[in-house]
Design a protein around this motif. Structure first.
Motif, PDB file in Angstrom:
ATOM      1  N   ASP A  83      34.254  45.088  14.182  1.00 20.43           N
ATOM      2  CA  ASP A  83      34.772  45.687  15.422  1.00 20.43           C
ATOM      3  C   ASP A  83      34.770  44.655  16.542  1.00 20.43           C
ATOM      4  N   ASN A  84      35.700  44.802  17.470  1.00 25.66           N
ATOM      5  CA  ASN A  84      35.699  43.957  18.664  1.00 25.66           C
ATOM      6  C   ASN A  84      35.902  44.826  19.894  1.00 25.66           C
ATOM      7  N   SER A  85      35.394  44.336  21.029  1.00 27.74           N
ATOM      8  CA  SER A  85      35.489  45.089  22.272  1.00 27.74           C
ATOM      9  C   SER A  85      35.295  44.145  23.440  1.00 27.74           C
ATOM     10  N   ALA A  86      35.862  44.509  24.584  1.00 26.64           N
ATOM     11  CA  ALA A  86      35.671  43.748  25.817  1.00 26.64           C
ATOM     12  C   ALA A  86      34.729  44.532  26.723  1.00 26.64           C
ATOM     13  N   VAL A  87      33.753  43.837  27.272  1.00 20.83           N
ATOM     14  CA  VAL A  87      32.789  44.426  28.185  1.00 20.83           C
ATOM     15  C   VAL A  87      33.054  43.806  29.553  1.00 20.83           C
ATOM     16  N   THR A  88      33.216  44.647  30.575  1.00 25.62           N
ATOM     17  CA  THR A  88      33.609  44.148  31.891  1.00 25.62           C
ATOM     18  C   THR A  88      32.538  44.410  32.942  1.00 25.62           C
ATOM     19  N   GLY A  89      32.569  43.579  33.975  1.00 23.38           N
ATOM     20  CA  GLY A  89      31.719  43.756  35.139  1.00 23.38           C
ATOM     21  C   GLY A  89      32.543  43.558  36.392  1.00 23.38           C
ATOM     22  N   LYS A  90      32.577  44.572  37.249  1.00 22.60           N
ATOM     23  CA  LYS A  90      33.374  44.503  38.476  1.00 22.60           C
ATOM     24  C   LYS A  90      32.433  44.460  39.673  1.00 22.60           C
ATOM     25  N   PHE A  91      32.769  43.612  40.648  1.00 23.84           N
ATOM     26  CA  PHE A  91      31.944  43.422  41.825  1.00 23.84           C
ATOM     27  C   PHE A  91      32.711  43.820  43.079  1.00 23.84           C
ATOM     28  N   ASN A  92      31.968  44.033  44.166  1.00 22.13           N
ATOM     29  CA  ASN A  92      32.582  44.426  45.430  1.00 22.13           C
ATOM     30  C   ASN A  92      33.278  43.262  46.128  1.00 22.13           C
ATOM     31  N   SER A  93      32.741  42.064  45.969  1.00 20.09           N
ATOM     32  CA  SER A  93      33.339  40.890  46.615  1.00 20.09           C
ATOM     33  C   SER A  93      33.915  39.960  45.551  1.00 20.09           C
ATOM     34  N   GLY A  94      34.626  38.941  46.002  1.00 13.69           N
ATOM     35  CA  GLY A  94      35.203  37.972  45.074  1.00 13.69           C
ATOM     36  C   GLY A  94      34.131  37.176  44.356  1.00 13.69           C
ATOM     37  N   ILE A  95      34.394  36.822  43.116  1.00  9.66           N
ATOM     38  CA  ILE A  95      33.438  36.078  42.303  1.00  9.66           C
ATOM     39  C   ILE A  95      33.608  34.593  42.574  1.00  9.66           C
ATOM     40  N   LEU A  96      32.522  33.914  42.890  1.00  6.40           N
ATOM     41  CA  LEU A  96      32.538  32.465  43.049  1.00  6.40           C
ATOM     42  C   LEU A  96      32.075  31.779  41.769  1.00  6.40           C
ATOM     43  N   ARG A  97      31.016  32.293  41.166  1.00  6.98           N
ATOM     44  CA  ARG A  97      30.505  31.815  39.882  1.00  6.98           C
ATOM     45  C   ARG A  97      29.913  33.021  39.167  1.00  6.98           C
ATOM     46  N   LEU A  98      30.385  33.295  37.969  1.00  4.08           N
ATOM     47  CA  LEU A  98      29.920  34.443  37.207  1.00  4.08           C
ATOM     48  C   LEU A  98      28.935  33.975  36.148  1.00  4.08           C
ATOM     49  N   ARG A  99      27.780  34.619  36.118  1.00  6.93           N
ATOM     50  CA  ARG A  99      26.763  34.320  35.108  1.00  6.93           C
ATOM     51  C   ARG A  99      26.603  35.556  34.233  1.00  6.93           C
ATOM     52  N   ILE A 100      26.766  35.380  32.930  1.00 10.70           N
ATOM     53  CA  ILE A 100      26.656  36.484  31.985  1.00 10.70           C
ATOM     54  C   ILE A 100      25.530  36.161  31.016  1.00 10.70           C
ATOM     55  N   LYS A 101      24.565  37.081  30.909  1.00  9.48           N
ATOM     56  CA  LYS A 101      23.498  36.938  29.922  1.00  9.48           C
ATOM     57  C   LYS A 101      23.737  37.992  28.853  1.00  9.48           C
ATOM     58  N   LEU A 102      24.022  37.544  27.643  1.00  8.06           N
ATOM     59  CA  LEU A 102      24.324  38.432  26.523  1.00  8.06           C
ATOM     60  C   LEU A 102      23.156  38.423  25.555  1.00  8.06           C
ATOM     61  N   THR A 103      22.618  39.613  25.275  1.00  2.57           N
ATOM     62  CA  THR A 103      21.521  39.762  24.320  1.00  2.57           C
ATOM     63  C   THR A 103      21.976  40.745  23.258  1.00  2.57           C
ATOM     64  N   CYS A 104      21.939  40.306  21.999  1.00  2.85           N
ATOM     65  CA  CYS A 104      22.360  41.164  20.888  1.00  2.85           C
ATOM     66  C   CYS A 104      21.257  41.202  19.825  1.00  2.85           C
ATOM     67  N   GLU A 105      21.223  42.300  19.080  1.00  9.70           N
ATOM     68  CA  GLU A 105      20.306  42.400  17.953  1.00  9.70           C
ATOM     69  C   GLU A 105      20.953  43.243  16.881  1.00  9.70           C
ATOM     70  N   PRO A 106      20.753  42.854  15.616  1.00 11.90           N
ATOM     71  CA  PRO A 106      21.340  43.628  14.529  1.00 11.90           C
ATOM     72  C   PRO A 106      20.577  44.948  14.348  1.00 11.90           C
ATOM     73  N   LEU A 107      21.286  45.990  13.947  1.00 12.46           N
ATOM     74  CA  LEU A 107      20.688  47.287  13.661  1.00 12.46           C
ATOM     75  C   LEU A 107      20.676  47.482  12.156  1.00 12.46           C
ATOM     76  N   ASP A 108      19.606  48.026  11.654  1.00  4.36           N
ATOM     77  CA  ASP A 108      19.504  48.268  10.186  1.00  4.36           C
ATOM     78  C   ASP A 108      20.037  49.611   9.803  1.00  4.36           C
TER      79      ASP A 108
END
Length: 108
Positions: A83-108
């Motif tokens: 599966d694929n998907s896009a995850v978005t983040g919207k802010f109130n002001s313009g973005i100067l530098r966007l930092r994304i921390k992605l944490t994933c873990e497999p499910l059994d």
């Protein structure tokens, strides 16, 4: 007159393309999950990360979007195998530098 107007429109096109470009830093902590992640600048105040699960198990991911002094935006998603998907983040002001921390873990 029409020719001059067309030339002016074509001259401004590169400026419109640069309107939604800003540096994006992606920090990934996959913990054994087989996830492909690619960040995207969608608009001046909207960023996204495209996720693809190429593993054989489900994966739960959490993405935290940070833009300067604004409150971080946290998004959670569970991806099925293939599966694929896009995850978005919207802010109130313009973005100067966007930092994304992605944490994933497999499910059994």
């Amino acid at each position: 007159m029409k020719k001059e107007l067309c030339c002016a429109v074509f001259a401004l096109l590169p400026l419109a393309a640069l309107a939604a470009t800003y540096p994006i830093e992606l920090e990934k902590q996959l913990n054994g999950a087989e996830i492909s992640a690619s960040p995207m600048a969608l608009d001046y105040n909207l960023g996204a990360v495209n996720l693809y699960n190429y593993g054989e198990t489900r994966a739960r991911c959490t993405a935290v979007f940070r833009n300067g002094p604004e409150m971080p935006r946290t998004r959670r998603i569970t991806l099925e195998p293939g599966d694929n998907s896009a995850v978005t983040g919207k802010f109130n002001s313009g973005i100067l530098r966007l930092r994304i921390k992605l944490t994933c873990e497999p499910l059994d």
